[in-house]
Scaffold this motif. Structure first.
Motif, short mmCIF file in Angstrom:
data_model
loop_
_atom_site.label_atom_id
_atom_site.label_comp_id
_atom_site.label_asym_id
_atom_site.label_seq_id
_atom_site.Cartn_x
_atom_site.Cartn_y
_atom_site.Cartn_z
N ASN A 217 0.82 -1.21 0.00
CA ASN A 217 0.00 0.00 0.00
C ASN A 217 0.85 1.27 0.00
O ASN A 217 0.47 2.29 -0.55
CB ASN A 217 -0.93 -0.04 1.22
CG ASN A 217 -1.84 1.16 1.32
OD1 ASN A 217 -1.48 2.13 1.98
ND2 ASN A 217 -2.99 1.10 0.69
N ALA A 218 2.03 1.18 0.59
CA ALA A 218 2.94 2.33 0.57
C ALA A 218 3.47 2.55 -0.85
O ALA A 218 3.79 3.67 -1.25
CB ALA A 218 4.10 2.13 1.54
N SER A 219 3.55 1.47 -1.63
CA SER A 219 4.04 1.56 -3.02
C SER A 219 3.04 2.26 -3.91
O SER A 219 3.41 3.09 -4.75
CB SER A 219 4.27 0.17 -3.60
OG SER A 219 5.02 -0.64 -2.76
N TYR B 196 -6.95 0.65 1.90
CA TYR B 196 -7.02 -0.81 1.85
C TYR B 196 -7.85 -1.29 3.03
O TYR B 196 -7.58 -0.92 4.17
CB TYR B 196 -5.64 -1.44 1.91
CG TYR B 196 -5.69 -2.96 1.91
CD1 TYR B 196 -5.72 -3.67 0.71
CD2 TYR B 196 -5.73 -3.68 3.10
CE1 TYR B 196 -5.80 -5.05 0.69
CE2 TYR B 196 -5.82 -5.07 3.09
CZ TYR B 196 -5.85 -5.75 1.88
OH TYR B 196 -5.92 -7.12 1.87
N ILE B 197 -8.84 -2.10 2.75
CA ILE B 197 -9.69 -2.66 3.80
C ILE B 197 -9.56 -4.18 3.78
O ILE B 197 -9.85 -4.82 2.76
CB ILE B 197 -11.17 -2.26 3.58
CG1 ILE B 197 -11.30 -0.74 3.61
CG2 ILE B 197 -12.08 -2.90 4.63
CD1 ILE B 197 -12.61 -0.21 3.04
N GLY B 198 -9.08 -4.75 4.87
CA GLY B 198 -8.94 -6.20 4.96
C GLY B 198 -9.94 -6.76 5.97
O GLY B 198 -9.93 -6.36 7.13
N THR C 232 -15.78 9.82 0.26
CA THR C 232 -14.53 10.53 0.57
C THR C 232 -13.89 11.11 -0.68
O THR C 232 -13.02 11.96 -0.58
CB THR C 232 -13.49 9.59 1.21
OG1 THR C 232 -13.12 8.61 0.25
CG2 THR C 232 -14.03 8.94 2.47
N GLY C 233 -14.30 10.62 -1.85
CA GLY C 233 -13.65 11.09 -3.08
C GLY C 233 -12.27 10.47 -3.31
O GLY C 233 -11.58 10.82 -4.26
N ILE C 234 -11.89 9.52 -2.46
CA ILE C 234 -10.61 8.83 -2.66
C ILE C 234 -10.84 7.79 -3.76
O ILE C 234 -11.80 7.01 -3.71
CB ILE C 234 -10.13 8.13 -1.36
CG1 ILE C 234 -9.99 9.16 -0.23
CG2 ILE C 234 -8.82 7.40 -1.60
CD1 ILE C 234 -9.83 8.54 1.16
N SER C 235 -9.96 7.78 -4.76
CA SER C 235 -10.24 6.92 -5.91
C SER C 235 -9.70 5.50 -5.72
O SER C 235 -10.35 4.53 -6.09
CB SER C 235 -9.67 7.52 -7.18
OG SER C 235 -8.27 7.68 -7.04
N ARG C 236 -8.50 5.37 -5.16
CA ARG C 236 -7.92 4.01 -5.06
C ARG C 236 -8.31 3.38 -3.73
O ARG C 236 -7.67 3.61 -2.70
CB ARG C 236 -6.40 4.06 -5.24
CG ARG C 236 -5.81 2.68 -5.44
CD ARG C 236 -4.34 2.68 -5.82
NE ARG C 236 -3.92 1.34 -6.17
CZ ARG C 236 -3.49 0.44 -5.29
NH1 ARG C 236 -3.40 0.74 -4.02
NH2 ARG C 236 -3.15 -0.78 -5.68
N VAL C 237 -9.36 2.60 -3.76
CA VAL C 237 -9.85 1.91 -2.56
C VAL C 237 -9.95 0.43 -2.89
O VAL C 237 -10.58 0.05 -3.88
CB VAL C 237 -11.23 2.44 -2.14
CG1 VAL C 237 -11.69 1.77 -0.85
CG2 VAL C 237 -11.19 3.96 -1.96
N ARG C 238 -9.31 -0.40 -2.09
CA ARG C 238 -9.31 -1.83 -2.35
C ARG C 238 -9.78 -2.59 -1.11
O ARG C 238 -9.37 -2.24 0.00
CB ARG C 238 -7.90 -2.31 -2.71
CG ARG C 238 -7.30 -1.63 -3.93
CD ARG C 238 -8.01 -2.05 -5.22
NE ARG C 238 -7.39 -1.49 -6.41
CZ ARG C 238 -7.82 -0.40 -7.04
NH1 ARG C 238 -8.87 0.26 -6.57
NH2 ARG C 238 -7.21 0.03 -8.13
N GLY C 239 -10.61 -3.58 -1.31
CA GLY C 239 -11.09 -4.40 -0.21
C GLY C 239 -10.77 -5.86 -0.43
O GLY C 239 -11.04 -6.39 -1.50
#
Lengths: 398, 398
Positions: free
Chosen positions: B168-170, B175-177, B283-290
């Protein structure tokens, strides 16, 4: 000999061994007088535009070795795709810092970036050697036997399915595991290494190389379930119908695309859920579970293939050696020799840039299973997994 | 002293070390003359009704050790919950095989089965010693400091989040786990061990011990994102609203229940997808991964805590010792002594049966983060993880 500074960067999705390539290149570069300073660009090419560079020239070897062991892209990554204007800005910054050697660690999109930068550099007469250092868990780069990063991700997938096989034997049912892989099914197919016996899962393997038919799928699951009272399925996230439409896109309400035009397939459990529901609805099997392996498969701590780690280091080292051997640009490729050693070569950027290698037809037993040829291809890259056993005890007479 | 045959079985969700308990009990039982034959029941109590027994009496130690190293329940598992009629049938079969010692490896539902069987045995005057051997990745059994199976699953979760942190830092984003855990958040909270620095993920940890408010959640994610330009969240599958309704149930079209009345929460990516979509929308955050960690977290090959492995073996051994020491029934409990060793004791079945231990309020820093007390509690159970590092290199002057 071209004398100047070197710049290295990382692009695309990270792997657990991508920093081995970074450190391999840095340590190798220190051996050459013609390389003066060794810089790293933060977040791939985007760091060049922002002039966001770090200086590796005097960073200690012990720290670098710790970085090499760390998953993810230590410099940060990007999915930016440079166009002509982007390149012009890059050259401005590169010129200012006298960058004459540029190394880009990444997959086919990053190789495409190298190709574009290389062409633009020639157009404007900016003297620059560009070497693409391969990396991808998808193993989908042409011109190379396989890609660094793949072996470790494949080891995660195979280990996961071997464990799942015994979990599923405990509480029988249908298990569907969705594995990363947009166009190429190598990583999903790696699940075959989980099998120790014919009756072990995965019993079915679906990759993007074959059109996916939902009716044939539920039928195949039912057939396996009737035989073994359980069924384990490995599925690539990129499976698509006969028209090439990803099964995932068919159901997603909205799709997200990156600068290279790729639809987001990872980071959602929708495909596993759809397939599980289908099996429940159409087979009458009640215990159906779907997992999506997600980002863990490319970043898990403590599941590294030793061959992969070594080769990731060596592609970085060889990239520098090739760059220093003459007036060349290209992509480092791995050539398999015997069973099993490798040699490194340099191939034309155009072979790799934006190109995708898919699994050869020779690797398939049928539409939902790979064969021994594939196992022979992949096994040295992944290494041996722990042997585990089914209970073998006599039945009590009744 | 009661003389007769012994029967051992496994119930509920498997772990990677549950077979250590099985093998520990079998090998220990061989030391006692009063135990004649050692039988195993296939698929828990359901195998008793079907008279589906295997005979461990003469099975070789080397094979048993290989079984001990294998994830999943070697005997097979079940989620059956016996009632009076079920018990009557069990005693018929037990009597036929002169079963006088019954060991059941499982969680609170399996302990409940032990309690029911014990009560029914007393009612009908069937002489039987019953010992429950604890096992659960959820760590939710009362009366014991912790549960075998938890440490290894926690090690998987912590290792996964440590890798994810660098991935995720890269490529920064949210990120939601989603981690297993119906009522207790121990396993989700174990993700805290991934953190090496304050700024490392997971930045937010949501467990079922606290009511989940979707608005507070998106607000917290946004706040972390604004601070670090990224945010990693660990969420229990069992999170619920202030009315106690699981967030998962709120959206699932249809829910599946087992014989103990539990709703199926695992084996679906729906919760991660819902939360990701919420974050994107609000939130308007585009890169969201679950990601949903799924069954891999309780079965992954090659991620075993050595303390957990040892304790899983020892609870099995002690179960037999307690059973042979007198006229007792009960559940084996682990008592922590100092930092860090353990003693084993026997507690009343009613303490564990159908009961759930949740995380103590002392373990929370606030509604979405655990504290140092929890870290101190959990660290010896999980062991040390590999240290990995961020790149530390000087910036290039611009």
């Amino acid at each position: 000999m071209l004398r100047g500074n070197m710049l290295i960067a990382q692009g695309g999705g990270p792997t657990v061994v991508i920093n081995q390539s970074l450190v391999g290149a840095i340590l190798e570069a220190r051996k050459y007088d013609d390389i003066e300073a060794i810089y790293g660009s933060r977040h791939g090419v985007s760091g060049i535009l922002k002039e966001n560079f770090v200086d590796f020239t005097h960073v200690g070897d012990v720290h670098l070795e710790a970085v090499a062991r760390t998953p993810g892209s230590a410099l940060g990554s990007t999915r930016d795709k440079p166009d002509q204007a982007y390149c012009e800005k890059m050259f401005e910054v590169m010129q200012k810092h006298n960058i004459r050697y540029f190394f880009y660690i990444g997959g086919n999109d990053s190789a495409d970036t190298c190709r574009i930068v290389n062409e633009e550099a020639k157009k404007v007469g900016y003297e620059l050697h560009i070497i693409h250092i391969p990396k991808t868990i998808d193993n989908d780069l042409p011109g190379t036997d396989h890609c660094p990063g793949f072996g470790s991700a494949a080891r995660f997938v195979a280990s996961a399915f071997r464990g799942i096989n015994f979990d599923n034997a405990s509480l029988p049912g249908v298990y569907i595991g969705v594995v990363m892989g947009r166009h190429a099914g190598f990583l999903t197919a790696a699940s075959v290494l989980a099998k120790q016996n014919e009756s072990d899962g995965p019993h079915l393997i679906y990759t993007p190389e074959k059109n996916f038919d939902i009716h044939q799928f539920t039928h195949a699951v039912k057939e396996i379930y009737e035989k073994y009272r359980r069924c384990i399925v490995a599925v690539s996230e990129g499976i698509h119908d006969a028209d090439g439409v990803p099964i995932m896109v068919k159901l997603a309400k909205q799709v997200e695309r990156d600068a290279h035009g790729n639809v987001q397939l990872s980071g959602s459990g929708a495909l596993a859920d759809l397939l599980s529901q289908r099996v429940k609805d159409h087979t009458g099997i009640s215990r159906v579970r779907g997992d999506t392996f997600g980002y863990v498969q490319r970043s898990f701590l403590g599941c590294i293939s030793s061959v992969d780690k070594q080769e990731a280091r060596e592609v970085g080292m060889h990239a520098v050696r090739f760059a220093m051997a003459g007036d060349v640009d290209g992509s480092v490729a791995i050539k398999r020799v015997g069973e099993y050693s490798v040699e490194y070569g340099l191939i034309d950027l155009s072979v790799v840039a934006g190109q995708t290698k898919i699994m050869s037809e020779d690797f398939f037993e049928n539409d939902n299973m790979v064969n021994e040829t594939f196992v022979k291809y992949i096994k040295p890259l992944v290494g041996n997994l722990d042997d585990v056993v089914y209970l073998d005890a006599p039945l009590v007479n009744i």
